[in-house]
Scaffold this active site. Structure first.
Site, PDB file in Angstrom:
ATOM      1  N   GLU A 168     -32.170  24.915 -27.981  1.00  0.00           N
ATOM      2  CA  GLU A 168     -32.606  24.883 -26.578  1.00  0.00           C
ATOM      3  C   GLU A 168     -31.572  25.490 -25.652  1.00  0.00           C
ATOM      4  O   GLU A 168     -31.907  26.238 -24.740  1.00  0.00           O
ATOM      5  CB  GLU A 168     -32.890  23.441 -26.146  1.00  0.00           C
ATOM      6  CG  GLU A 168     -34.223  22.895 -26.613  1.00  0.00           C
ATOM      7  CD  GLU A 168     -34.198  22.465 -28.068  1.00  0.00           C
ATOM      8  OE1 GLU A 168     -33.121  22.551 -28.714  1.00  0.00           O
ATOM      9  OE2 GLU A 168     -35.240  22.033 -28.564  1.00  0.00           O
ATOM     10  N   HIS A 177     -39.491  10.482 -27.151  1.00  0.00           N
ATOM     11  CA  HIS A 177     -40.473  11.550 -26.960  1.00  0.00           C
ATOM     12  C   HIS A 177     -41.407  11.249 -25.796  1.00  0.00           C
ATOM     13  O   HIS A 177     -42.500  11.784 -25.733  1.00  0.00           O
ATOM     14  CB  HIS A 177     -41.325  11.707 -28.227  1.00  0.00           C
ATOM     15  CG  HIS A 177     -40.688  12.565 -29.280  1.00  0.00           C
ATOM     16  ND1 HIS A 177     -39.535  12.182 -29.930  1.00  0.00           N
ATOM     17  CD2 HIS A 177     -41.025  13.769 -29.777  1.00  0.00           C
ATOM     18  CE1 HIS A 177     -39.202  13.110 -30.798  1.00  0.00           C
ATOM     19  NE2 HIS A 177     -40.092  14.092 -30.734  1.00  0.00           N
TER      20      HIS A 177
END
Lengths: 329, 342, 409
Positions: free
Chosen positions: A63, A132
């Site tokens: 990322e 998440h």
């Protein structure tokens, strides 16, 4: 009478990407599994076959590097759309967004613009547990130098991408994971939308409910329930989390005298807190009741369904908060 | 590997100055002396309170910038770190604009917004000036990607960083991505053996940094960073290769900073004797000594170069002193791009 | 120890809103010194303290509406120590905080507020506060809702109730930041309430007498000849002198009827009805009319009119009237049959001065004539006495020289 056709939030996003790739050769998409896999949420499905590997780029799980690469590419003249799979993973790339994308223009004395679009899924509700299920939009909305969007309707999913790409400065777009399956009608051709104003989704005179993203459908359900009790709520969909459209928010509170903010982030230091602070500063003398927030409980999101629902700002809590604000607790 | 071993190894990289044009050599001397005098004056000005915040000096590392920069073209991109005064100066930013930026004046290259750590120049494609260790590497990959996707591009993105960045995830992610996507980045690792106060051997299990880069498939090379001609040659080859293949390359340059990490550093982490030993391998005097020995440069030549450099520094200081402060009312300027400019 | 309480500044005043303290604890106060300003529906009134002393404690906060009689402050006299006074305060409970005025809405059950102390800050929403100000309603008069908060709906409800006819004993709402029109509106309501009460409680009888004014007019003409306009005597002071002289002889028309008995007043302080530009009437008193010469009365009358219209009357002026004179001559009406202001027992009216055919010494003349009327309280006087009073007034007004001489007859 305009034509409409059936669509979903996901399909609308895909069409928006296809249109952007077709209209502007500088546009490319980078992210994990955007190509071969077709996108973690199937937004980019089919685009690799249509536009090729140079423009639909699968990235490694890096990322930090691929968001930074997107920033560099934007500086270098391209119009990258960087898809970070979810806001949960975006923390790994936060340094590049906050320290490079948001600062380069100001820090260099105005020499550069970073026309990058970063998209990420956000939110809870599918029993994906603590790591998440974050809603960290407010962390991005905190930072000067970037624009933050939260499309909550099919029309906005279709329409916001193009102006976001046209924006010479970084734009971060949050797509609530629960919205991808949202079904509805989309005008044909789809209308152009702005990325500046909030929208009044439902007019009402008794209380203003301000919300964004995945909370909009929950607020709509709550508003229907409240209407059955004789409370007409005005629902504002923020659409843009930074900069906030104070004009629309304040005009509504001036009419209804009551405001409840529904925010899937945690209450503490939330976007809801910012909205209430701003409303208090701007419309204190119009308030007939203390402003209220309905947020996620101060807990990491649990896995078990009933526990997750208890943690999230679901319609019963929204209804109760609006009732309290109207003095009908 | 201790200093003695390292220095001994580097001695293997000496070059014969007579293979080069006199003018070329004098130009390299000039480049290094300009950097040196600029940095020395900055240290002095910092002590006087004219330059504030953080100041990271390039003294001792001049050969790196002086050897690499002549190999780059105007269309190439340069990404550097907070120790970037040398790269910025040799890339083409005027000493005036650099000094004014140090002072925080609006005439500075970043309007006084950045200071020492954030020198930017769009005209020369100088992308900073980054204060996050490793922060520039992804940026370099992206700039190179943009070039790569342009037809017939043979541009190179030169990315300077210290060996400390090698510990950051950004280093690994960026090299991997650069190799995977095959983008024309020249990764230039200035290994001065200390990441602030931590010696390389104390933070890396594998201190041969080329091994790390090679593990991502990049071609690599070790260079004596104290020898300007060695740097020049290695950079020439590497740049040519990157330009031709449009694929990344990793250079590890062995160098040393003679001064502290920054002005606040008490240097408790290294022996003064070590510094002294490295100074005997200083990039400027070792080069000029060999030039003088080869009869390619006289004392007067050097004195003239030095005088010019000092004059340039003096002028830059005068320019900065006379500069103006950005009006406070412009604080919000350039947070976003104004609509008219779009 | 001196107790300074909120005086009644008019018959129709049951409460006032303390606007401002002009002294602080520790300040010395002289008899007659204005020490606070109180807002009533008619005007903001300077309130005097009638004792020498030193301010010990101020007991009411500006902005508070309190009933007449509320203890506003405690002063210590010379010779008293602060400690003495504090002890006495504690002993008598004199410094107990006054209760808010009773309001005409039915009582509501408010849930107990956590950790509430007596007279704690009320929970009022900003919008409610603003709306109350717009409606010229005192927010303290608005009862809280079921949750203990005062909200917009509560203010609106109170406004509707307030618009309904007021019961006789109801207090007049004191306006906060009211506009002129709103003040006038409020005043009308208050006057209405007072007039209704007067008519209910006082058995009025009415008498009228036509008074020829040739002598007075001539006297005035002579007196004013050669004087600049600003120095000219008005007719009114002469009429007032006449009334005062008549009252000297007929004491049953000058004083107060209270607790089912009449007490004649020592001084003759004539309340002069002065109309306000925005509407409504105020009747501040000219003091000791019988003892002042006509020029002084003229000056004082003009000053009174000016200060009334500017809203800067003293409390003693509003409450001290022992009788009221109203003259609507300028409005052009022939005669005034007025309503007595309780606790007074008489009201003298003068109509328009008109030129009328008049029989004099067997012949006809054109004579300036004014119709004087008397409205009087039948509990205290009767028509016979009233007739005599008016006759005396008429006679007195035929001899302006004597009327305006150094001593009153």
């Amino acid at each position: 009478m305009a034509n409409t056709r059936a669509s979903t939030y996901r399909d609308a996003l895909r069409e928006a990407h296809r249109e952007a790739l077709a209209r502007d050769p500088r546009v490319l998409i980078m992210g994990e599994d955007v190509g071969r896999y077709g996108g973690a949420y199937a937004v980019t499905k089919g685009l690799l076959a249509e536009f090729g590997e140079a423009r639909i780029r699968d990235t490694p799980l890096s990322e930090l590097a691929f968001v930074g690469t997107g920033i560099g590419a934007a500086l270098g003249g391209l119009r990258p759309i960087v898809e970070v799979m979810t806001v949960n993973f975006s923390l790994l790339s936060l340094d590049q967004v906050v320290n490079t994308a948001a600062t380069v223009r100001h820090m260099s004395g105005g020499q550069f613009s970073v026309p990058i679009v970063i998209r990420m899924a956000t939110g809870a509700g599918r029993q994906l547990a603590a790591q998440h299920s974050h809603s960290l939009e407010v962390w991005y909305a905190h930072v000067p130098g970037i624009r933050v969007l939260a499309p909550a309707t099919i029309e906005d999913a279709r329409g916001m991408l193009w102006p976001a790409l046209a924006d010479p400065d970084p734009v971060v777009i949050f797509e609530h994971a629960q919205l991808y399956n949202l079904e509805g009608e989309l005008a044909d051709p789809p209308p152009a939308v702005d990325i500046a104003r909030a929208a009044v989704r439902r007019a009402g005179r008794d209380a203003t409910i301000v919300t964004y993203g995945g909370s909009l459908p929950r607020v709509a359900v709550a508003a229907e329930e409240l209407a059955r009790e004789g409370i007409e709520a005005e629902v504002i969909d923020l659409r843009v989390l930074r900069p906030l459209d104070w004009e629309t928010i304040v005009a509504s509170v001036r009419r209804t005298h009551r405001v409840v903010v529904v925010d899937e982030g945690w209450c503490t230091c939330s976007l809801a807190a910012e909205i209430i602070a701003g409303v208090t500063e701007r419309a204190f003398f119009d308030l007939d009741a203390p402003p209220a927030r309905v947020c996620t409980e101060e807990v990491p999101i649990p896995y078990a369904r009933h526990m997750e629902e208890a943690a999230l700002p679901m319609p019963p809590k929204i209804v109760a908060a609006v009732r309290r604000a109207c003095g009908k607790a | 590997m201790n200093t003695e071993q390292r220095i001994a190894e580097l001695s293997r990289f000496t070059t014969d100055v007579r293979r080069y044009e006199r003018d070329f050599c004098l130009a390299r001397v000039r480049d290094m002396v300009r950097i040196r005098r600029l940095e020395e004056r900055c240290a002095e000005l910092y002590g006087e309170g004219k330059i504030r915040g953080f100041l990271h000096l390039y003294i001792g590392e001049e050969a790196v910038a002086a050897g690499v920069m002549p190999n780059l073209r105007p269309q190439d991109n340069v990404v550097a770190t907070y120790r970037e005064h040398g790269q910025a100066l040799l890339r083409g930013l005027s000493m005036d604009s650099i000094m004014a930026e140090m002072y925080g004046k609006v005439e500075g290259c970043s309007r006084g917004r950045g200071g020492s750590m954030h020198l930017f120049d769009a005209a020369t494609r100088f992308y900073g000036g980054n204060a996050i260790v490793g922060g520039g590497l992804p940026l370099a990959v992206g700039l190179a990607l943009a070039d790569r996707l342009r037809p017939r591009s043979d541009c190179v993105t030169a990315c300077f960083f210290g060996e400390g960045a090698v510990a950051e995830g950004a280093f690994h992610e960026s090299l991997n991505l650069a190799a995977l996507w095959r983008v024309p980045v020249l990764f230039i690792c200035e290994n001065n053996l200390y990441a602030m106060g931590t010696a390389l051997a104390r933070s890396e299990a594998q201190i041969d940094l080329t091994v790390k880069a090679a593990s991502y498939g990049l071609p690599t090379a070790h260079i004596n960073g104290m020898n300007v001609l060695a740097v020049f040659e290695a950079a020439k080859d590497a740049v040519a290769q990157v330009r031709a293949t449009q694929a990344p390359f990793f250079l590890e340059l062995h160098t040393y900073r003679f001064r502290a990490h920054s002005m606040f550093d008490a240097e408790l982490y290294r022996d003064k004797s070590e510094v002294e030993r490295w100074k005997t391998h200083g990039p400027i005097h070792t080069f000029t000594d060999r030039l003088k020995a080869a009869g390619m440069m006289s004392e007067d030549d050097f004195a003239a170069v030095d005088r010019e450099a000092m004059a340039e520094v003096d002028a830059a200081v005068r320019f900065a002193e006379a500069g103006t402060w950005e009006p406070v009312g412009e604080l919000a300027r350039d947070v976003c791009t104004p609509a008219a400019a779009q | 120890m001196i107790e300074f309480r909120l005086p009644s500044l008019g018959a129709d005043m049951d409460e006032g809103k303390l606007l401002q303290w002009l002294v602080a604890p520790g300040d010395a106060v002289k008899q007659g010194q204005v020490i606070c300003v109180v807002d009533t529906v008619k005007a903001a009134i300077d309130v005097e303290c009638w004792h020498d002393g030193t301010v010990q404690r101020l007991l009411v906060e500006p902005g508070t509406t309190i009933p007449v009689g509320t203890l506003l402050a405690v002063l210590r006299e010379s010779g008293e120590s602060a400690a003495d006074v504090e002890q006495r305060i504690a002993a008598t409970g004199a410094a107990a905080v006054p209760a808010a005025m009773p309001v005409p809405a039915p009582p509501r059950a408010a849930p107990p507020l956590a950790a509430s102390a007596p007279a704690e800050r009320r929970r009022v929403s900003p919008a409610a506060r603003r709306r109350a100000a717009e409606l010229a309603i005192d927010i303290d008069d608005v009862p809280a809702g079921a949750d203990g908060t005062v909200a917009l709906a509560d203010v609106e409800r109170t406004a509707r109730v307030a618009a309904a006819p007021l019961p006789a004993a109801a207090r007049a709402p004191a306006p906060a930041a009211a506009t002129m029109a709103e003040r006038a509106e409020q005043m009308r309501k208050v006057i209405g309430a007072a007039m209704a009460r007067s008519k209910r409680e006082i058995p009025h009888y009415y008498l009228a007498e036509d008074v020829p004014l040739a002598s007075v007019v001539a006297w005035l003409g002579e007196r004013n000849a050669g004087r600049p306009v600003t120095d000219r005597l008005l007719l009114a002071p002469l009429l007032l002198k006449g009334v005062a002289a008549a009252l000297r002889r007929f004491a049953e028309f000058n004083g107060y009827y209270r607790d089912e008995s009449f007490a004649p007043a020592e001084g003759i302080h004539i309340g002069v009805a002065i109309s306000l530009r925005a509407g409504g009437l105020v009747t501040p008193a000219l003091m000791d009319v019988d003892r002042k010469d006509v020029d002084r009365l003229n000056r004082e009358l003009l000053d009174l009119i000016r200060r009334t219209r500017a809203g800067s009357l003293k409390s003693s002026e509003l409450s001290a009237g022992t009788v009221t004179v109203t003259s609507l001559g300028e409005q052009g009406v022939g005669a005034v049959y007025g309503v007595i202001y309780p606790p007074q027992v008489a009201l003298v009216g003068f109509g328009r001065v008109t030129e009328r055919p008049w029989a004099v010494d067997g012949g006809l003349r054109v004579m300036p004539v004014v119709t004087a009327t008397l409205a009087a309280d039948h509990r205290v006087s009767d028509g016979h006495r009233g007739g005599l009073f008016l006759a005396a007034l008429r006679d007195l007004l035929q001899n302006p020289d004597e009327l305006t001489g150094p001593t009153t007859p």
